[in-house]
Design an enzyme around this catalytic site. Structure first.
Site: not given
Ligand code: GLY
Length: 591
Positions: A411, A431, A451, A497
């Site tokens: 990210t 992601e 996710d 992160g």
């Molecule tokens: N893919 C990172 C987040 O959405 O937390």
């Protein structure tokens, strides 16, 4: 756009080896004014942008200097990031956006999260044996790709708050993609670390590796004519040119035609995609109002819970940075993560008790578990239970199951303040680093669907709120945040992160708002995180000095890499003070 000066400026940065320097070496008194080299911390009077790459920060600065709004600058910044930091965010991904309009005196939040294909179901990430797939078996290929959302989000904020023509905002990225840009040390290192995985897709393999198969080296000038062509089509046909027609057809063909791991994305998923305006989640802590992104992100609620619980746990009276202070922050964080695991999901599919989770009465009850102000008290024996927040109706909802899905760092973060006083905090993502590893027309496609919880029910048989369902948005940890005092924005912040975003942002907020650190110091501070019980301490920093003290309180400690990418702008009576995380290659630019 002064392309030559931008490229020259970045080459100079790379040549002087900015990568890996200590934060203090990179602090400068004034943020890049005009052609000055971008820096990782600085001050400005009128406007400022902080982004994860100097070329992106400079593109935003140039738009702001031309009279563009924060919304205009964001479009230019994100499109350049999609080129120069392609592993983190871009056209093939999504994001969440907080926008403060100074004129309207109003904060809006926009949900540009990717959606699961309509045809996806709860078994998406289950193997033939009915068990969750290993992470990378799920990630690489078409299966993990959600409907790309970034361009619809940029279009929407530009429609609401843009000043310059949309096609003007595409020009910096088009010029850079045509002329080429130097591969940064971080990008080169990440390509090398990826190795064969990034060769899964032919277009990605040709782009990130030389003809002899070697990964691109830092400083190599990389052109991306396919990306330039994609952006030209959007400049001519608008964002619709991406969501239907040849570009959309190519995205769908690549996802569904993946030989190893085909996905279910359809043209209709792209055509039907919609950005959603959501209510911000806001709550007081330490004399400020902390505002963030609501569900489907868990970020805003978790950050608010941590700050509020830490305040109730007596953090303000404890020595900054002490083991006792970290005990309170760590326990508050464990409580927040216990709620996050059960209660946070796409509100269109699960009635998330968003207000209940940050209601003062609920947080006061949860804070009792912190052992009041007795900072030396015992560490909560694990595992920490989720709470029982009320729905808006006042009813208590049945407890959903605990999700199961790994969270890996990824990210990008952008913060902007324009001359009119508008403020943006935006977190964008594809992601995992390099997303699904599928590349189409010069950009990478996301793996956002990982996710979701891979398992649809937990060990007790309870349905998981964040299970895969067609059209649903996966739960996020992204936590773009704007802090207010007396109704005025005083700080914009956020970080990449994965699920560690929450702790990174909470720590920086505590550093700045509670412990009085300036933004650069707060962002550079050694990280300590507690998500599920053990304390993670940032390797190679003074965080490890706290290990004995934390162990004496009852914690297991683990020294590990904690690579945040925080970005912040503090807005005060003396002007703007910005910082980019010294762990990455970000830059501050303004005037
Ligand atoms: N893919 C990172 C987040 O959405 O937390």
């Amino acid at each position: 756009m002064r392309l030559a000066s931008i490229i020259g400026l970045t080459l100079a940065l790379v040549a002087t080896g900015s990568h890996g320097q200590q934060a203090s070496d990179r602090h400068a008194p004034e943020a890049g004014t005009g052609g000055a080299a971008p820096v990782q911390a600085g001050k400005a009077r009128d406007f400022m942008v902080v982004a994860a790459h100097p070329l992106a920060a400079e593109a935003g600065r140039a738009i702001l200097a031309e009279g563009g709004s924060a919304a205009d600058a964001l479009v230019a910044v994100q499109l350049v990031l999609g080129l120069v930091e392609p592993q983190s965010s871009g056209l093939g991904g999504g994001g969440f956006l907080l926008h403060w309009s100074a004129e309207a005196g109003r904060l809006i939040t926009l949900d540009g999260r990717e959606t699961a294909p309509a045809a996806a179901g709860p078994d998406l990430f289950l193997g033939a044996d009915g068990k969750p797939l290993p992470f990378f078996a799920a990630v690489v290929g078409g299966r993990s790709v959600g409907t790309p959302a970034t361009l619809r989000l940029l279009e929407e904020i530009h429609r609401r708050a843009g000043r310059l023509p949309f096609e003007r905002l595409l020009a910096p990225a088009i010029a850079l993609a045509d002329a080429g840009f130097p591969v940064s040390p971080r990008l080169a290192a990440l390509i090398a670390a990826e190795g064969e995985r990034l060769k899964h897709d032919g277009e990605a393999a040709r782009y990130f590796f030389a003809a002899d198969g070697r990964p691109l080296a830092a400083g190599a000038v990389l052109r991306n004519p396919a990306y330039a062509e994609t952006l030209r089509r959007i400049a001519e046909g608008g964002v619709d040119a991406f969501y239907s027609g040849e570009i959309a057809d190519d995205i769908v063909a690549r996802v569904t035609g993946d030989a190893l791991n085909p996905g279910a994305l359809a043209e209709s998923d792209l055509e039907n995609y919609k950005v959603i305006e959501r209510n911000p989640v806001c709550a007081p802590a330490f004399g400020y109002d902390i505002c963030g992104m609501g569900p489907p992100s868990s970020g805003g609620i978790a950050v608010i819970q941590i700050l509020s619980l830490a305040e109730a746990g007596g953090l303000g009276a404890l020595a900054p940075g002490s083991a006792a202070a970290w005990r309170v922050i760590g326990e508050a964080s464990r409580l927040a993560f216990a709620d996050r695991e059960r209660w946070l999901a796409d509100p269109a599919f699960f009635r998330v008790p968003a207000n209940g989770l940050i209601a003062p009465g609920y947080l006061a009850l949860r804070a009792r578990l912190l052992d009041g102000t007795a900072a030396q008290g015992p560490v909560m024996p694990g595992p920490v239970p989720a709470g029982q927040p009320a729905q808006d109706s006042g009813h208590l909802a049945p407890l959903p199951g605990a999700g199961a899905g790994p969270d890996f760092p990824s990210t990008t973060q952008v913060v902007i303040r324009d001359a009119a006083g508008d403020v943006i905090s935006y977190t964008g993502t594809i992601e995992n680093g390099f997303g699904s590893r599928l590349m189409v027309r010069g950009f990478l496609l996301n793996n956002e669907l990982t996710d979701f919880s891979f398992a649809a029910a937990d060990a007790a048989g309870l349905a998981v709120a964040n299970r895969v369902e067609g059209g649903k948005r996966p739960r996020s940890s992204m936590a773009p945040t704007i802090v207010f005092r007396d109704g005025r924005p005083v700080l914009a912040i956020g970080s990449p992160g994965g699920s560690r975003i929450i702790g990174f942002v909470a720590q920086a907020l505590i550093g700045h708002l509670v412990w009085g650190q300036d933004p650069a110091t707060a962002l550079a501070a050694p990280h300590l995180l507690n998500r599920f019980g053990p304390f993670e301490l940032e390797a190679g920093t003074a965080a490890s000095d706290l290990a004995p003290g934390l162990q004496a309180l009852g914690y297991r400690t683990e020294i590990t890499d904690l690579n945040s990418g925080l970005a912040a702008i503090a807005i005060g009576p003396d002007g703007l003070s910005g910082a980019a995380d010294p762990r990455r290659e970000g830059a501050v630019a303004g005037q």
